[in-house]
Design an enzyme around this catalytic site. Structure first.
Site, short mmCIF file in Angstrom:
data_model
loop_
_atom_site.label_atom_id
_atom_site.label_comp_id
_atom_site.label_asym_id
_atom_site.label_seq_id
_atom_site.Cartn_x
_atom_site.Cartn_y
_atom_site.Cartn_z
N GLY A 129 0.68 -1.39 0.66
CA GLY A 129 -0.07 0.14 -0.28
C GLY A 129 0.59 0.99 -0.07
N GLU B 227 -1.83 -10.89 5.53
CA GLU B 227 -1.61 -11.06 6.55
C GLU B 227 -1.12 -12.42 7.13
OE1 GLU B 227 0.71 -9.21 8.14
OE2 GLU B 227 0.09 -6.29 7.22
#
Lengths: 660, 660
Positions: B178, B421
């Site tokens: 990101g 994650e």
């Protein structure tokens, strides 16, 4: 060509082309489909930038452009067979929607079937030449499936021989119709007819919305786009508020019901006639569930054959992710489901055509069963397919989240089928109503025929017995035996639902409350019924297949489908005593074996769906497996990459840095 | 205020405010949270048009603007407590993401924890003043969770005392981070360190990407946006290709591992240190699952209380759709799940803080358990919450499909937690590894402690017995008894997975293949373990609640949660002999009663989540229930309504009509 995917294809044990013919319904159909696909693919007028790079307004613009071109091309090529048109459209649409969709699927068919002779003569040429571009406006802001609840009014004024149309409340504003917002200049509006001081219920009216010259909305017509949605970005789903809009008397569609010049209302002869279209569209949706899932499986399985990740055995190169049992367990049952739904879609189509023939000869006897079947199967297949698409997307890891995978587009554009053309829970309860009615008939000694004939046997076969004393008859390796198990499960769950209603009634609640208080059981019964139908039809399809290689691989898929359903609903099968605990362990074991058995054929099985790259429009699902270079190339075309430095840097970040 | 929703609130049987305090962790926390929320909501600088009306570039622009603004405001208000910052952010972000997110959650924390003293002195001030805008670049186009597979190289050149950074293949291009595409001028890049002819595995390097003056990419740096995604439209997830980019030696983060001037590599003292952040983020995600589901339930339940549809009893007005049993069955178990996950999130947070304390004192003993628990619970909660959001959306019928419902935004922005994650299946298998290890220890006679202590009992308690001969101990009306049932189910499924591995090993396959061939069972075991933990923690939470009214309604929710889980997994409970068939019917019956019992408290239970309208940003979920007028008002702002006649009419439709 990526060597991994080449190797996959070399390992296949059946002839892919032969399976494609079966899916198309014959070698000739495959040939013709490919011809039509080539027409679109080779046509420079249909090339466009990936819609995902465009703003909503640009996407709508692009869709209108394609629709307009399509209309000209179809005439140029002389394509007029509905199936061929459908095929043509599905290529240029890709995973998206058509701007003029409702004009074709609702406006024209309604004119064909509900106009009287004079109306037909006036409106059909206008609509066929697209002078009148139309849509079908039924649902309202506050009202969906429940037709009686619609509030739009059409009040007849004999003085001027006009209907006065109104949206009397905020909840009565027409909401959702495709093409209503910006595209259409006419709409067939469903409204409550009032004449001579009486309301006669819903009727259809042709309402001009926009000037046929300037396209500007007419006086009293408040019309516009309802705003962005989950998907369907290309479609201008619209709202429509009518404020004393006057239309001539002959704008009411009068083939059946009529209002005479003096305002006298004349009833339609039969109410069953509008049934047909609904059943047809729901049957189509079942096929669409098969397509959407087949596309998703194509993408996920091809990608799983070229993607390498982590390690199974230390020291060895990263394996193809399709070698992980968990990945197989995610994808192969969905692949089996895609095949099942494609075959069910074919079946529904055939039945529909057969029954339509009967209906045109005045024989409505099979309609209730088809109606019930199409409702439940629409719900059953769209729910499971929607979930399945997301499983496919997530099985592609992070890259499935990129729009370049096409899976987000497939999902958002397909998942709406769970809601439109009859909300799924409502559909399940419609099927349940038919099942309970049939069950009650059977209990009363009537002999049922057709798909619900299994309810006849229920009395005899399903006497309450303790689990341990029941003889276990199911052979988990035999598809016919599994079909039987699904049948008995459905029979049992219909019985459970019927008994729940019975129990409620004994508490002295009303019939309706008893129904609502048993709704969970009713949905469960419908679900089991639909599951049975799908397993049964899949098994039946195998009987039509001559080729040994194809038969073998499809048999494996059918068995996988049936066993996985049992594993997922094991509680039902144990509870009804159809399976024993040791058998359930056998099912688990057998499932693992089937996954391993399918592994070498997985890529060939998705190849057989025969979606060309241009239709899939997925970088991950490319036939050649060359995923990464094309992802990079696709990303570089992202609108954010038009400039090296985005303007926001100068507007906000640079000033921020100066302030700190 | 809509009278329907007012009546709902009047019917509640508990004090909503008291429950809010419990959710916040105390009355003071509620107060402070509301203060912070008001700061954002009353701030004109955070007002903006609905992001759904904007193009992607405009959305990114708006997000950068808000982030820049936030940084100044936080300093102005002196908000520096991480929990308060989190709260502030969640108001202005709503369901969307922050442009500078990775700068805060990865860039800064990595600098804090992995810089040596000199590096800290140089980089932290640059990063805290946003001169250095950073991100964290780990995943590559061809590589995800498997760190050893990453291909980016950092080769030390002692002649110039520099590292030479390269992306040697197409698959090695950094992908997904990101803020990498357009926002960041620095990245912490994970690369394989090569020095003195040897590879020393992954190390972290600070790589300047863009000029700190002009923001133009530096030589050898190919950087950009990866293109549109399912969600996260505001974030410029990026790609990064490094072509012989040279960085000074002290750009390698050297708190632990080091490369000396001559190229000598110095090993880090311990490998466990990086564990912590991962565990922390996964624990946070569990809480996020609770939030996302709580928001979705708020929207769907409020809307279900004001939406009227169809009929239960003929002749009566259309009922609120929440009166349908099927609607209750969709929504109330999800409401219970939202509460469960919120409480589990609180618990994880507490455990994390406690264990972090231990770790800072050198005690790592609890880390493996927390690591295993956070992995599995992250997967368990994100999968079910994602599916639940979609159920909520579809429970709103067609209107749920509109972006004005906010449910599409909640879904697309939450669902990537299933992948990032740690991909969920990988996470489940990590937990399974811990469970199998524990099971083997217990089998070898070791006494286990902590959450897996139930595996101690498994040997004595779960001898194979036929279903009918087992004494049935579970009381389906007693939560403690149900917790016990979930525990025994988990024990049994862990045992089954362990036995599957054993059987595979007897076929003389390797340990690794045996693992892979049992992966379905392993995931199932993990799932059962996590389910047990959630039920157990929910039950434990009840013990902390003093207020009778709140305790009563939460007890109902907890029982509903436990029983619905049993119904959905009835096969497991029957198979393991924990429940009998008659008990299962009791469960179904009890579930229906609980739904009816919760009905009057449903709106109050979502009110207690205390999401302000400005945070929900959902027309359907408005506190005042005035849905329809605001939908109309929202739709009129749709970009397609900027002009009465869209340009496409003149470009394509008018010409089409002329040609036909």
């Amino acid at each position: 060509m990526n060597p991994d995917i080449t190797r996959e294809r070399e390992n296949a044990t059946f002839n892919v082309e032969k399976l494609t013919h079966i899916l198309d319904g014959g070698i000739e159909k495959t040939k013709r489909r490919r011809e039509i696909e080539s027409l679109v693919i080779s046509d420079p007028d249909f090339q466009s930038e990936d819609l995902n790079f465009l703003s909503r307004s640009e996407r709508y613009d692009a869709a209108v452009k394609k629709s307009a071109q399509m209309i000209l091309k179809l005439r140029e090529y002389g394509i007029s067979d509905p199936e061929e048109i459908y095929c043509y459209k599905s290529v240029f649409r890709g995973n998206h929607q058509e701007a003029l969709g409702l004009h074709f699927s609702m406006f024209l068919p309604t004119l064909y079937t509900q106009c009287n002779k004079e109306q037909f003569k006036k409106w059909v040429p206008l609509a066929e030449s697209f002078k009148a571009m139309g849509t079908y406006a039924q649902t309202e802001l506050g009202h969906g499936t429940h037709l009686r609840g619609l509030e739009t009014t059409a009040t007849y004024d004999p003085a001027t021989q006009e209907f006065v149309l109104n949206s009397p409340t905020i909840t009565s504003i027409k909401w959702w119709p495709g093409g209503l917002g910006k595209t259409s200049n006419h709409a067939i509006v469903l409204a409550q007819l009032h004449t001579q001081g009486k309301c006669h219920g819903l009727h259809a009216f042709i309402v001009p919305l926009r000037s046929m010259n300037t396209h500007i909305p007419l006086p009293g017509v408040v019309v516009g786009d309802i705003g962005p949605k989950f998907g369907f970005d290309e479609v201008d789903n619209g709202y429509l508020k009518l404020e004393n809009v006057r239309i001539p008397r002959e704008h009411m569609l009068m083939k059946y019901a009529k209002v005479e010049a003096d305002g006298t209302y004349v009833k339609p002869p039969s109410a069953k006639l509008t049934y047909g279209t609904m059943v047809f569209i729901r049957s189509m949706i079942v096929g669409e569930a098969g397509h959407a899932l087949a596309k998703s499986c194509t993408i996920a399985i091809r990608y799983s054959s070229v993607r390498h990740q982590s390690e199974i055995r230390p020291g060895e190169p990263e394996p193809q992710i399709m070698d992980y049992q968990t990945q197989q367990y995610k994808l192969f049952p969905l692949l089996a489901t895609a095949y099942a739904y494609k075959f069910v879609g074919q079946y529904m189509n055939q039945v529909y055509h057969r029954i339509t023939g009967d209906i045109s000869q005045g024989d409505f006897s099979e309609l209730p069963e088809l109606h019930a079947l199409s409702a439940g199967l629409k719900a059953f297949t769209t729910w499971t397919a929607s979930e399945g698409i997301e499983v496919c997307r997530m099985a592609c890891g992070g890259h499935g989240y990129s729009r370049c995978s096409a899976l987000p587009d497939i999902y958002v554009n397909f998942v709406a089928t769970c809601t439109y053309e009859g909300e799924n829970t409502v559909m399940m309860l419609q099927t349940a109503r038919f099942l309970i009615k049939s069950y009650q008939q059977a209990s009363a000694g009537h002999q049922l025929s057709g798909i619900v004939s299994y309810l006849n046997e229920s009395e005899r076969r399903l006497q309450p017995q303790s689990v341990s004393s029941r003889p276990t008859v199911v052979n988990v390796n035999d598809l016919a035996s599994l079909v039987e198990a699904y049948k008995l499960r459905a029979a049992k769950l219909v019985e459970v639902a019927a008994k729940s209603i019975q129990q409620e009634l004994q508490k002295r609640v009303s019939q309706e409350d008893a129904w609502n208080n048993s709704a969970i059981d009713l949905v469960r019964a419908s679900n089991a019924h639909c599951h049975y139908v799908v397993v049964k039809l899949f098994a039946a399809k195998l009987g039509e297949i001559g080729d040994t290689g194809v038969h073998s691989v499809l048999s494996t898929l059918a068995l996988l489908y049936a066993l996985q359903g049992i594993q997922q609903n094991s509680g039902d099968f144990l509870q009804t005593g159809l399976l024993s605990v040791p058998q359930l362990s056998q099912v688990s074991q057998r499932l693992k074996e089937l996954l391993a058995q399918l592994r070498p054929n997985a890529v060939a099985l998705v190849d057989a769906f025969d979606y060309c790259d241009e239709m899939l429009n997925s970088v991950l699902g490319r036939y050649d497996g060359n995923v990464y270079e094309h992802m990079f190339e696709w990303a570089r075309r992202s609108p954010l990459n038009k400039t090296e430095v985005h303007e926001s840097y100068h507007k906000y970040l640079k000033p921020l840095q100066a302030k700190l």
